[in-house]
Scaffold this active site. Sequence first.
Site, PDB file in Angstrom:
ATOM      1  N   TYR A 160      49.810  -6.105  70.502  1.00 26.60           N
ATOM      2  CA  TYR A 160      48.564  -6.752  70.140  1.00 26.60           C
ATOM      3  C   TYR A 160      47.892  -6.378  68.931  1.00 26.60           C
ATOM      4  O   TYR A 160      46.983  -7.099  68.202  1.00 26.60           O
ATOM      5  CB  TYR A 160      47.467  -6.530  71.362  1.00 26.60           C
ATOM      6  CG  TYR A 160      46.532  -7.683  71.601  1.00 26.60           C
ATOM      7  CD1 TYR A 160      47.006  -8.809  71.851  1.00 26.60           C
ATOM      8  CD2 TYR A 160      44.965  -7.470  71.520  1.00 26.60           C
ATOM      9  CE1 TYR A 160      46.137  -9.938  71.675  1.00 26.60           C
ATOM     10  CE2 TYR A 160      44.341  -8.472  71.749  1.00 26.60           C
ATOM     11  CZ  TYR A 160      44.733  -9.752  71.869  1.00 26.60           C
ATOM     12  OH  TYR A 160      43.786 -10.574  72.065  1.00 26.60           O
ATOM     13  N   LYS A 167      39.236  -7.935  69.109  1.00 26.66           N
ATOM     14  CA  LYS A 167      38.645  -8.572  70.201  1.00 26.66           C
ATOM     15  C   LYS A 167      37.545  -7.516  70.671  1.00 26.66           C
ATOM     16  O   LYS A 167      36.432  -8.011  71.461  1.00 26.66           O
ATOM     17  CB  LYS A 167      39.710  -8.823  71.467  1.00 26.66           C
ATOM     18  CG  LYS A 167      40.596  -9.914  71.219  1.00 26.66           C
ATOM     19  CD  LYS A 167      39.928 -11.167  71.165  1.00 26.66           C
ATOM     20  CE  LYS A 167      41.055 -12.419  71.283  1.00 26.66           C
ATOM     21  NZ  LYS A 167      40.298 -13.676  70.903  1.00 26.66           N
TER      22      LYS A 167
HETATM   23  N1  LIG Z   1      47.146 -17.175  75.576  1.00 29.71           N
HETATM   24  C1  LIG Z   1      46.671 -15.949  75.933  1.00 29.71           C
HETATM   25  O1  LIG Z   1      47.446 -15.110  76.483  1.00 29.71           O
HETATM   26  C2  LIG Z   1      45.400 -15.341  75.514  1.00 29.71           C
HETATM   27  C3  LIG Z   1      44.673 -14.233  76.442  1.00 29.71           C
HETATM   28  C4  LIG Z   1      43.536 -13.838  76.165  1.00 29.71           C
HETATM   29  C5  LIG Z   1      42.685 -14.628  75.250  1.00 29.71           C
HETATM   30  N2  LIG Z   1      43.193 -15.590  74.454  1.00 29.71           N
HETATM   31  C6  LIG Z   1      42.348 -16.147  73.562  1.00 29.71           C
HETATM   32  O2  LIG Z   1      42.179 -17.517  73.886  1.00 29.71           O
HETATM   33  C7  LIG Z   1      41.702 -18.164  72.718  1.00 29.71           C
HETATM   34  C8  LIG Z   1      42.361 -19.600  72.471  1.00 29.71           C
HETATM   35  O3  LIG Z   1      43.684 -19.366  72.639  1.00 29.71           O
HETATM   36  P1  LIG Z   1      44.962 -19.933  73.330  1.00 29.71           P
HETATM   37  O4  LIG Z   1      45.744 -19.044  73.875  1.00 29.71           O
HETATM   38  O5  LIG Z   1      44.324 -20.995  74.126  1.00 29.71           O
HETATM   39  O6  LIG Z   1      45.889 -20.460  72.102  1.00 29.71           O
HETATM   40  P2  LIG Z   1      45.786 -21.935  71.512  1.00 29.71           P
HETATM   41  O7  LIG Z   1      46.787 -21.819  70.264  1.00 29.71           O
HETATM   42  O8  LIG Z   1      46.063 -23.127  72.084  1.00 29.71           O
HETATM   43  O9  LIG Z   1      44.263 -21.927  70.787  1.00 29.71           O
HETATM   44  C9  LIG Z   1      43.920 -21.364  69.390  1.00 29.71           C
HETATM   45  C10 LIG Z   1      43.086 -22.299  68.827  1.00 29.71           C
HETATM   46  O10 LIG Z   1      42.502 -21.842  67.912  1.00 29.71           O
HETATM   47  C11 LIG Z   1      42.129 -22.502  66.883  1.00 29.71           C
HETATM   48  N3  LIG Z   1      41.958 -22.180  65.462  1.00 29.71           N
HETATM   49  C12 LIG Z   1      42.870 -21.116  64.716  1.00 29.71           C
HETATM   50  N4  LIG Z   1      42.227 -20.986  63.649  1.00 29.71           N
HETATM   51  C13 LIG Z   1      40.954 -21.869  63.477  1.00 29.71           C
HETATM   52  C14 LIG Z   1      40.171 -22.286  62.519  1.00 29.71           C
HETATM   53  N5  LIG Z   1      40.123 -21.464  61.278  1.00 29.71           N
HETATM   54  N6  LIG Z   1      39.077 -22.951  62.877  1.00 29.71           N
HETATM   55  C15 LIG Z   1      38.965 -23.717  64.061  1.00 29.71           C
HETATM   56  N7  LIG Z   1      39.961 -23.165  65.005  1.00 29.71           N
HETATM   57  C16 LIG Z   1      41.088 -22.464  64.709  1.00 29.71           C
HETATM   58  C17 LIG Z   1      43.540 -23.414  66.711  1.00 29.71           C
HETATM   59  O11 LIG Z   1      43.593 -24.797  66.251  1.00 29.71           O
HETATM   60  C18 LIG Z   1      43.616 -23.340  68.467  1.00 29.71           C
HETATM   61  O12 LIG Z   1      43.113 -24.685  68.888  1.00 29.71           O
HETATM   62  C19 LIG Z   1      42.135 -17.163  71.674  1.00 29.71           C
HETATM   63  O13 LIG Z   1      40.738 -16.583  71.291  1.00 29.71           O
HETATM   64  C20 LIG Z   1      42.851 -16.256  72.102  1.00 29.71           C
HETATM   65  O14 LIG Z   1      43.016 -15.041  71.511  1.00 29.71           O
HETATM   66  C21 LIG Z   1      44.411 -15.771  74.884  1.00 29.71           C
END
Ligand SMILES: NC(=O)c1ccc[n+]([C@@H]2O[C@H](COP(=O)([O-])OP(=O)(O)OC[C@H]3O[C@@H](n4cnc5c(N)ncnc54)[C@H](O)[C@@H]3O)[C@@H](O)[C@H]2O)c1
Length: 259
Positions: A160, A167
């Site tokens: 990570y 985070k």
């Molecule tokens: N997928 C997992 O396992 C998981 C687990 C816990 C937390 N998260 C968190 O959830 C959130 C969403 O991620 P996800 O997993 O749905 O992936 P995802 O790739 O679908 O979404 C990530 C989003 O971030 C946006 N982004 C990146 N840079 C940006 C910028 N400069 N301006 C505006 N938007 C921007 C992208 O366009 C995308 O829509 C993130 O914060 C991620 O860390 C994900």
Amino acid sequence: MGENIRPILAGTKALVVGVANENSIAYGCAKAFRTAGADLAITWLNDKARPHVEPLAKELEASITAPLDVAVPGQLEAVFDLIRTRWGKLDSLVHSIAFAPREDLQGGLLDCSSKGFSVAMDISCHSFIRMAKLAAPLMTDGGTMFAMSYYGANRVVPNYNVMGPVKAALEASCRYLAYELGTKNIRVHAISPGPLKTRAASGLKDFELMLNEAAKKSPLGELVDIMDVGFACAYLATDFSRRITGGTIYVDGGANVVD
Ligand SMILES: NC(=O)c1ccc[n+]([C@@H]2O[C@H](COP(=O)([O-])OP(=O)(O)OC[C@H]3O[C@@H](n4cnc5c(N)ncnc54)[C@H](O)[C@@H]3O)[C@@H](O)[C@H]2O)c1
């Protein structure tokens, strides 16, 4: 789940940032909010993302759509100007975005560059503070704000890397924002979903191992899906949760309580 949800958020307005495709956690949030009756504003990152996001926004009958790259000066302000003009208020804000340069993400924390650390922190954490600042004056009936975190904020999760400290800062920011906005009846939540197969997750090394581990650890014995995260947020946006704020809410099938 979803068919029997009453429109408990009808008449409310929600901005959801972070939809990239139908696997995005933000899409699950937008769909759950819409199912519960909320009006949506949905953004896309840039012209390349637009064709993937616009049809989803249409499907969810979003009344406001706009581009938003939080690294581009003025774009965030433009989104909030649009919300102010069209809606005059806002009830919920979902921040579901994260970014770290691949070379900084895939090395250990020791090898993370200063630039990479700043970019990851700015896009994934400080942008939430900027959004909160613009959203708060529009939350005239109170409101709720959400930021997506992960278990790696508090415990070391191999691979990570830099996202762990980022985070951790995001969860601390939720606590401080909850403190500063509480008297305005604005509640702030860090949501900590279990691992989900999304575009962002594909940037993590050995992500499949994280998925296997999470399924093994979860007392419920299953991985979560994006609608689980969305409906948890929708619940937290209702008055049923009106005394909950500032904390990290795990949507992980209970995996966080198991060693
Ligand atoms: N997928 C997992 O396992 C998981 C687990 C816990 C937390 N998260 C968190 O959830 C959130 C969403 O991620 P996800 O997993 O749905 O992936 P995802 O790739 O679908 O979404 C990530 C989003 O971030 C946006 N982004 C990146 N840079 C940006 C910028 N400069 N301006 C505006 N938007 C921007 C992208 O366009 C995308 O829509 C993130 O914060 C991620 O860390 C994900």
